[in-house]
Write a protein that holds these residues in place. Structure first.
Motif, mmCIF file in Angstrom:
data_model
loop_
_atom_site.group_PDB
_atom_site.id
_atom_site.type_symbol
_atom_site.label_atom_id
_atom_site.label_comp_id
_atom_site.label_asym_id
_atom_site.label_seq_id
_atom_site.Cartn_x
_atom_site.Cartn_y
_atom_site.Cartn_z
ATOM 1 N N ILE A 251 52.583 18.532 11.845
ATOM 2 C CA ILE A 251 51.993 18.229 10.549
ATOM 3 C C ILE A 251 53.118 18.397 9.538
ATOM 4 N N CYS A 252 53.388 17.340 8.784
ATOM 5 C CA CYS A 252 54.436 17.426 7.770
ATOM 6 C C CYS A 252 53.797 17.717 6.421
ATOM 7 N N THR A 256 54.116 19.175 -3.731
ATOM 8 C CA THR A 256 54.116 18.204 -4.832
ATOM 9 C C THR A 256 53.853 18.830 -6.200
ATOM 10 N N LYS A 257 53.461 20.126 -6.215
ATOM 11 C CA LYS A 257 53.208 20.746 -7.518
ATOM 12 C C LYS A 257 53.327 22.263 -7.378
ATOM 13 N N GLY A 258 54.264 22.869 -8.096
ATOM 14 C CA GLY A 258 54.409 24.312 -8.106
ATOM 15 C C GLY A 258 54.737 24.884 -6.741
ATOM 16 N N THR A 259 54.394 26.166 -6.566
ATOM 17 C CA THR A 259 54.603 26.865 -5.294
ATOM 18 C C THR A 259 53.238 27.254 -4.736
ATOM 19 N N THR A 260 53.010 26.926 -3.470
ATOM 20 C CA THR A 260 51.689 27.105 -2.881
ATOM 21 C C THR A 260 51.806 27.807 -1.536
ATOM 22 N N ASP A 261 50.923 28.786 -1.286
ATOM 23 C CA ASP A 261 50.800 29.384 0.040
ATOM 24 C C ASP A 261 49.862 28.511 0.856
ATOM 25 N N VAL A 262 50.383 27.937 1.925
ATOM 26 C CA VAL A 262 49.633 26.963 2.710
ATOM 27 C C VAL A 262 49.382 27.526 4.100
ATOM 28 N N THR A 263 48.184 27.308 4.615
ATOM 29 C CA THR A 263 47.815 27.713 5.970
ATOM 30 C C THR A 263 47.416 26.471 6.763
ATOM 31 N N VAL A 264 47.966 26.357 7.972
ATOM 32 C CA VAL A 264 47.626 25.243 8.860
ATOM 33 C C VAL A 264 46.900 25.828 10.067
ATOM 34 N N SER A 265 45.698 25.327 10.358
ATOM 35 C CA SER A 265 44.892 25.837 11.467
ATOM 36 C C SER A 265 44.745 24.751 12.528
ATOM 37 N N PHE A 266 45.236 25.056 13.735
ATOM 38 C CA PHE A 266 45.127 24.126 14.862
ATOM 39 C C PHE A 266 44.006 24.600 15.785
ATOM 40 N N PRO A 267 43.010 23.770 16.043
ATOM 41 C CA PRO A 267 41.930 24.165 16.964
ATOM 42 C C PRO A 267 42.310 23.876 18.414
ATOM 43 N N SER A 268 41.581 24.470 19.347
ATOM 44 C CA SER A 268 41.741 24.196 20.776
ATOM 45 C C SER A 268 40.359 24.038 21.412
ATOM 46 N N ALA A 269 40.358 23.566 22.653
ATOM 47 C CA ALA A 269 39.111 23.468 23.425
ATOM 48 C C ALA A 269 39.397 23.977 24.828
ATOM 49 N N PRO A 270 39.555 25.320 24.977
ATOM 50 C CA PRO A 270 39.949 25.854 26.284
ATOM 51 C C PRO A 270 38.929 25.547 27.380
ATOM 52 N N SER A 271 37.651 25.439 27.018
ATOM 53 C CA SER A 271 36.645 25.146 28.046
ATOM 54 C C SER A 271 36.849 23.761 28.641
ATOM 55 N N ARG A 281 55.559 29.527 12.389
ATOM 56 C CA ARG A 281 54.644 29.936 11.324
ATOM 57 C C ARG A 281 53.385 29.081 11.285
ATOM 58 N N GLY A 282 52.264 29.701 10.997
ATOM 59 C CA GLY A 282 51.045 28.960 10.687
ATOM 60 C C GLY A 282 50.791 29.024 9.199
ATOM 61 N N LYS A 283 51.495 29.974 8.559
ATOM 62 C CA LYS A 283 51.402 30.118 7.105
ATOM 63 C C LYS A 283 52.808 29.978 6.532
ATOM 64 N N LEU A 284 52.901 29.355 5.384
ATOM 65 C CA LEU A 284 54.213 29.215 4.753
ATOM 66 C C LEU A 284 54.049 29.051 3.257
ATOM 67 N N LYS A 285 55.125 29.380 2.552
ATOM 68 C CA LYS A 285 55.157 29.216 1.093
ATOM 69 C C LYS A 285 55.830 27.874 0.830
ATOM 70 N N LEU A 286 55.080 26.949 0.274
ATOM 71 C CA LEU A 286 55.555 25.593 0.051
ATOM 72 C C LEU A 286 55.933 25.427 -1.414
ATOM 73 N N SER A 660 63.494 21.858 11.277
ATOM 74 C CA SER A 660 62.320 21.785 10.413
ATOM 75 C C SER A 660 61.608 23.129 10.318
ATOM 76 N N LEU A 661 61.868 24.017 11.300
ATOM 77 C CA LEU A 661 61.292 25.370 11.260
ATOM 78 C C LEU A 661 62.185 26.334 10.499
ATOM 79 N N ASP A 662 63.209 25.780 9.835
ATOM 80 C CA ASP A 662 64.106 26.553 8.970
ATOM 81 C C ASP A 662 65.057 27.471 9.725
ATOM 82 N N TYR A 663 65.343 27.183 10.981
ATOM 83 C CA TYR A 663 66.396 27.929 11.672
ATOM 84 C C TYR A 663 67.737 27.442 11.147
ATOM 85 N N PRO A 664 68.576 28.334 10.640
ATOM 86 C CA PRO A 664 69.848 27.898 10.039
ATOM 87 C C PRO A 664 70.760 27.251 11.074
#
Length: 927
Positions: A251-252, A256-271, A281-286, A660-664
């Motif tokens: 997910i890219c 686009t506006k200010g600084t935002t704490d963003v959370t991305v939630s990926f679901p699964s279906a183990p059954s 990270r699942g959370k990041l400061k954008l 893209s994961l910010d590894y230098p």
């Protein structure tokens, strides 16, 4: 097909970035523009919009721009003499060059600089630029203009719609348009990592194409992906996976506006056997104008049933939520992309704790283990003689030669004087696996000292000294002191060679603290382990001191410190004996061919080679190299990829994901590889990747770039391929002494520059290890005289032809195998000398045979008499069978001589002589 047609049709007007074709005249460049000069002149100009997907320093100094940009005439391949860069950025380059005729030209951008640093202020280019009035923009603008026909990127994948970055103007328009919301979220297929420098992809910034079916939903992104827009709405994206397979998805996020704490939630279906595991990270400061990739690995169990499984990926922040609909399609007929699975597995291991060090087998198959009880402990070619009075080494012998001038001492210094500690009750024990252990102790009025030592069969000596103060003591120093034998004439620490008199110290707190001392491929490397409580390492004044005064030696010392009654402290020291001449001597393993280019050679192109060293191992995964790999293996040539820790090809998805994961990271000088900072969170992933590489049946060895990570894993590599797996490291015009701690597991050193001093018998950077050098400007005769091993190189056809001729001649001379003794020209014990100072001699001795290399470097022919020391050879004069110059293809014709005959050596050339002998039994038969 329609998908890619849309991409190319859209990008072509914008100088699309496509895979490189044809010859690249500038070998260090990673990007080039193709320009057409309609009409030539003394100077022409061009404004090239090249949309680099990575950031570059904008408008650096004129000298820096001059070094990064070079221009070549495409028809002749000649470099244009004068280049003036007016503007340089990731968006564009504005330049002038000349003189130029009409035709096609290549404008190159080099990450590390296209040409050697020169003095720009006094260059002819500056004179030309002033004559053409290039510093005055109106005059610059009047010059003839070129037309840019395209941009090629040498090491980027083809067909990635997100790899063309928007210009500043296009990005500004995008962010103005999206400024009412804090972020935008896009699904991007895992095979298309968004550009790695956080630049806005052109795919996001493109203007809406109205009044077309594909353009109604909003811009290029929507047109390509079946009309789906950012966030909610539109049709879902589909990710197809075969049962048991894995794929990357991302997910890219664009701030686009200010600084935002963003959370991305990926679901699964183990059954249902479907799993989506976030990476990193699942959370990041954008922040505003950030472009970030949030990654996940989608996998299907092998038992997962075919079907379509929909997953809503939720992105929330600043009170706003977007949902990206994702459908995972499990299908038995889905593409089983091995590369895609490997990328997914690699990324899934990011952040996983790395494996611990591999337990070292105390018995190294490279050494014979002949250990004895008592005061002499043997390890291969080394003998450690323990002083029973101190439990410390009394002498160390390497290949029969002593390394110490005096016994090693443990010295305690206080304001009241010094004490050299002896021990009581020295005890020996034997442990299975080839380790000899001993221990002793002594109690004085103010301290209780226990000393234990061990010697592993691979030459590692370890000492642990535990001290319990019986009262408060102020120490000036506690030291282990080594005095080295007079013939130990060369020493070094870290990357510095120490030849002059004086002392050199190295802080014990340096993680690579250690010093090497020795000569003629034998010696010892001493280090202090970075272990908690080790005063040799952690003391404020701890140091290793190398001295070269009236004698040469080494002191590991704590420096001054205060010890408290009842509070113990420890002293730990390690010595790695370099086991002289342990390297493998298989004839083919002496013949290395270095592949720097992108194509593996045909077996017929490298006759005599045993190992092909692959400098860029990513080429082993290229389809067109697979057939050549099979041919090489079937002809007996094994591959040895070069392992640079934490480095990945820049075109690989894995590299782009890490970026893209910010590894230098930094780009390699040619832009081919992305080199990431060493990190524990990346170790497990890279161990997996290196495992894939070395498990290839065609791989018979590795070349380890000197680094702490590689040296720590040298043993694991040596065991990876079983018997015959070769481990090499690289050297330079200095040397890294810390690599000698891995010496028992390394078979040789590839010298990246010609080994200095070898003709005079000096030490090469790989002292103690078998060196393989570039031939440089040496001749075939120089190579034969030196007895050294040289590698061929696909970038130097002349030198490579000479090296392969050396391989062939050694085979014809019978000195390409093991079992002979080589006498270099400077060796005083050589059993043959020249009657002329103009002719240098070296020799190879094997059973009943002496091969003599006679080298005349003067411009005139020289006659000399080879004077043989038959007594040194253990031969009677009447046992000599013949002295001849054997016929060698392309080198010399056959000739025969008597002892005492003069031999003429042609000008700037040489002669090979062979002396053979046989001994008579009492029955008259020869032995």
């Amino acid at each position: 097909m329609r998908f890619f047609t849309i991409i190319l049709a859209f990008l072509s007007p914008f100088s699309c970035l496509f895979a490189s074709q044809g010859i690249w005249e500038e070998s260090s460049a990673g990007v080039r523009a193709i320009v057409e000069v309609p009409k030539g002149g003394p100077a022409v100009t061009a404004d090239i919009l090249w949309r680099l997907p990575f950031n570059v320093e904008e408008n650096p100094s004129p000298e820096a721009m001059w070094e990064k940009i070079s221009v070549y005439d495409a028809s002749s391949g000649r470099q244009v003499r004068n280049v003036h860069v007016r503007e340089l950025s990731a968006d564009r380059v504005i330049l002038a060059f000349g003189p130029a005729d009409a035709g096609t030209y290549h404008v190159y951008f080099s990450y590390g600089g296209a040409k050697p640093s020169r003095d720009y202020e006094y260059s002819s280019t500056l004179v030309w630029a002033k004559e053409m009035k290039l510093f005055n923009y109106p005059d610059f603008n009047k010059l003839p203009k070129m037309r840019a026909d395209g941009v090629e990127m040498r090491y980027r994948p083809q067909g990635n719609p997100y790899d063309a970055a928007s210009t500043v103007t296009e990005a500004d328009a995008y962010f103005t348009k999206k400024s009412k919301t804090p972020f935008q979220a896009y699904y991007v297929p895992g095979e298309y990592p968004v550009n790695d420098a956080g630049r806005l992809p052109l795919a996001f910034a493109a203007e809406v194409v109205k009044n077309t079916e594909e353009g109604k939903t909003g811009g290029f992104f929507g047109r390509v992906f079946r009309g789906r827009t950012s966030g909610n709405g539109g049709s879902a994206d589909t990710l197809s996976i075969a049962p048991g397979g894995k794929k990357l998805m991302q997910i890219c996020l664009v701030g686009t506006k200010g600084t935002t704490d963003v959370t991305v939630s990926f679901p699964s279906a183990p059954s249902a056997g479907i799993h989506v595991k976030p990476v990193g990270r699942g959370k990041l400061k954008l922040r505003e104008r950030d472009v970030r990739g949030v990654w996940a690995v989608a996998s299907a169990d092998s038992s997962a049933a075919d079907g379509m499984y929909e997953f809503p990926v939720k992105i929330s922040g600043a009170g706003r939520e977007q949902t990206v609909r994702l459908v995972v399609e499990v299908r038995k007929t889905a593409s089983s992309d091995a590369g895609g699975y490997a990328d997914a597995e690699f990324i899934s291991l990011v952040g996983v704790p790395g494996p611990g060090p591999v337990a070292v087998d105390d018995v190294n198959p490279r050494f014979p283990v002949t250990m004895s009880q008592g005061y002499d402990v043997r390890s291969g070619n080394n003998v450690l003689s323990i002083n029973p009075a101190t439990a410390l080494p009394g002498q160390i012998f390497s290949k029969g030669s002593p390394l110490l001038s005096s016994p090693v001492l443990l010295v305690f210094s206080t304001s009241n004087g010094t004490r050299k500690i002896g021990v009581d009750n020295l005890m020996f024990s034997r442990r299975d696996g080839g380790v000899q252990q001993w221990s002793g102790s002594i109690r004085t009025h103010d301290m209780d000292v226990k000393l234990s030592g061990s010697l592993a069969a691979y030459g590692m000596v370890e000492y642990d000294v535990d001290v319990m103060p019986l009262q408060d003591i102020s120490f000036r120093n506690v030291s282990l002191e080594f005095g080295f034998a007079p013939d130990i004439t060369s020493a070094g620490y870290d990357t510095v060679r120490v030849l002059e008199k004086g002392a050199v110290s190295l802080s014990g707190q340096d993680a690579s603290s250690g010093m090497w001392i020795g000569r003629d491929r034998r010696g010892v490397y001493v280090s202090v382990p970075a272990v908690n409580g080790n005063m040799f390492y952690s003391g404020d004044n701890a140091s290793l001191t190398l001295y070269n005064g009236s004698g040469m030696g080494l002191v590991a010392g704590t420096g001054a410190f205060d010890a408290s009654k009842g509070v113990s402290f420890s002293l730990k020291c390690r010595m790695q004996l370099l086991p002289a001449d342990y390297s493998a001597e298989n004839p083919s393993e002496r013949n290395l061919y270095l592949v720097r280019g992108d194509t593996l050679p045909e077996p017929g192109d490298i006759p005599g080679a045993g190992i092909a060293v692959v400098r860029n191992p990513d080429i082993l995964f290229d389809t067109f190299n697979v057939a050549r790999m099979e041919k090489l293996v079937s002809s007996g040539v094994r591959l040895a990829p070069r392992i640079e820790p934490f480095s990945l090809p820049g075109k690989s998805s894995a590299a782009r994901v890490l970026a893209s994961l910010d590894y230098p990271y930094v780009f390699s000088a040619d832009g081919r590889n992305m080199m990431f900072e060493a990190s524990d969170s990346l170790k497990a992933a890279f161990v997996y990747m290196y495992g894939l590489l070395t498990e290839n049946p065609a791989v018979g060895g590795v070349v380890l770039v000197p680094s702490l990570h590689n040296m720590e894993n040298a043993y694991a590599y040596s065991q990876r391929g079983g018997d015959g797996f070769m481990v090499f490291t690289e050297g330079g015009d200095g040397f890294d002494a810390s690599m000698f701690m891995a010496a028992p597991w390394v078979d040789g050193v590839l010298e990246t520059v010609p080994c200095y001093g070898d003709a005079a018998g000096g030490l090469c950077a790989g002292s103690g290890l078998k060196p393989y050098s570039a031939l440089g400007d040496r001749t075939v005769w120089d190579a034969l005289l030196s007895g050294a091993d040289y590698y061929a190189d696909d970038t130097d056809s002349t030198a490579s032809s000479a090296v392969m001729k050396v391989w062939k001649l050694r085979r014809e001379m019978g000195v390409d195998a093991s079992g002979y003794l080589f006498y270099p020209a400077w060796d005083a014990s050589i059993p043959v000398v020249s009657s002329s100072g103009e002719v240098k001699i070296s020799a190879y001795e094997s059973d009943g045979r002496l091969v003599v290399i006679c080298r005349n470097s003067s411009p005139e022919p020289v006659k000399f008499v080879p004077q043989f020391d038959l007594k040194a050879l253990g031969v009677k004069k009447w046992e000599v069978e013949r002295l001849e110059a054997p016929a060698l293809d392309g080198l010399q014709d056959a000739a025969y001589y008597l002892l005492g005959d003069s031999v003429e050596v042609p000008a700037s050339s040489g002669v090979v002589l062979t002396l053979t002998w046989g001994k008579l039994h009492s029955s008259g038969g020869k032995s």
